[in-house]
Design a protein around this motif. Structure first.
Motif, PDB file in Angstrom:
ATOM      1  N   ILE A   5      36.615  41.472  38.274  1.00 27.99           N
ATOM      2  CA  ILE A   5      37.070  41.390  36.890  1.00 27.99           C
ATOM      3  C   ILE A   5      38.180  42.405  36.646  1.00 27.99           C
ATOM      4  O   ILE A   5      39.186  42.092  36.002  1.00 27.99           O
ATOM      5  N   GLU A   6      38.028  43.613  37.169  1.00 30.40           N
ATOM      6  CA  GLU A   6      39.054  44.645  36.997  1.00 30.40           C
ATOM      7  C   GLU A   6      40.401  44.192  37.557  1.00 30.40           C
ATOM      8  O   GLU A   6      41.451  44.515  37.002  1.00 30.40           O
ATOM      9  N   ALA A   7      40.384  43.423  38.626  1.00 26.95           N
ATOM     10  CA  ALA A   7      41.618  42.968  39.266  1.00 26.95           C
ATOM     11  C   ALA A   7      42.475  42.122  38.337  1.00 26.95           C
ATOM     12  O   ALA A   7      43.688  42.044  38.508  1.00 26.95           O
ATOM     13  N   ASP A   8      41.860  41.494  37.333  1.00 28.76           N
ATOM     14  CA  ASP A   8      42.598  40.665  36.381  1.00 28.76           C
ATOM     15  C   ASP A   8      43.026  41.421  35.122  1.00 28.76           C
ATOM     16  O   ASP A   8      43.753  40.881  34.298  1.00 28.76           O
ATOM     17  N   ARG A  59      46.974  49.108  42.242  1.00 25.74           N
ATOM     18  CA  ARG A  59      47.362  48.471  40.981  1.00 25.74           C
ATOM     19  C   ARG A  59      47.786  49.477  39.915  1.00 25.74           C
ATOM     20  O   ARG A  59      48.214  49.077  38.824  1.00 25.74           O
ATOM     21  N   PHE A 124      42.682  41.977  28.978  1.00 25.99           N
ATOM     22  CA  PHE A 124      43.341  40.985  29.816  1.00 25.99           C
ATOM     23  C   PHE A 124      44.655  40.474  29.251  1.00 25.99           C
ATOM     24  O   PHE A 124      45.526  40.109  29.997  1.00 25.99           O
ATOM     25  N   GLU A 130      40.285  39.448  24.012  1.00 18.78           N
ATOM     26  CA  GLU A 130      40.349  39.192  25.448  1.00 18.78           C
ATOM     27  C   GLU A 130      39.936  40.434  26.239  1.00 18.78           C
ATOM     28  O   GLU A 130      40.501  40.724  27.283  1.00 18.78           O
TER      29      GLU A 130
END
Length: 182
Positions: A5-8, A59, A124, A130
């Motif tokens: 989830i963090e990757a998005d 990131r 997000f 979001e």
């Protein structure tokens, strides 16, 4: 689940009471924490975990990151003088990125609104509708996704931020701790 989830996420706001947040941890610092807190992990498992953390840190330049860290997290020696110094240098390095805001919450603040526990707000598309809140303890993970819950935790973050040192004062504070370490 959290890593996926963090990757998005395009923005991360995190408050930590006990540890340097994982996204800021050096490999040696992370490994020492794992050896101490997860004594049943093999060196291979620790290495895999540390490598995953390093991938997450790639990131840093592409997200907005706001971090509030309790003072004792900065002062707590982990892995000896060299590992601690390396970790504090890493925080100073990351704090100079234009998209990063790192602040220390001094012990002198006393009782405060964040004492119920650490949390991370993942956004997000830059609005609360979001966003998700993640919190973790020895009892497991909790995810909050209702807009009113996210707004409440976001308000807590803002209150903590108003009590924390400024980014410039945080750099001065961490630099002074580095001098104390030697």
């Amino acid at each position: 689940v959290y890593i996926g989830i963090e990757a998005d996420a395009v923005a991360i706001r995190t408050y930590e009471q006990t540890y340097i947040p994982g996204i800021l941890q050096t490999a040696r610092h992370a490994a020492e924490l794992l050896r101490t807190s997860h004594s049943s992990m093999s060196e291979e498992e620790i290495e895999r975990y540390v490598n995953t953390r390093a991938i997450r840190q790639q990131r840093l330049a592409s997200i907005t990151l706001e971090v509030i860290i309790e003072e004792h997290c900065i002062r707590r020696p982990v892995g000896g003088k060299n590992v601690t110094s390396e970790q504090l240098q890493r925080i100073l390095e990351v704090s100079r990125l234009p998209n990063v805001d790192i602040r220390v919450l001094p012990i002198s603040v006393g009782a405060h609104v964040g004492m119920s526990g650490p949390f991370t707000i993942l956004s997000f598309v830059g609005n609360q509708e979001e966003s998700l809140v993640h919190t973790e303890s020895t009892g497991g993970e909790v995810w909050l996704d209702k807009p009113e819950d996210v707004a409440r935790v976001d308000h807590i973050f803002d209150r903590l931020k108003s009590q924390a040192l400024s980014p410039e004062s945080t750099i001065e504070f961490i630099s002074s701790v580095l001098l104390e370490i030697g």
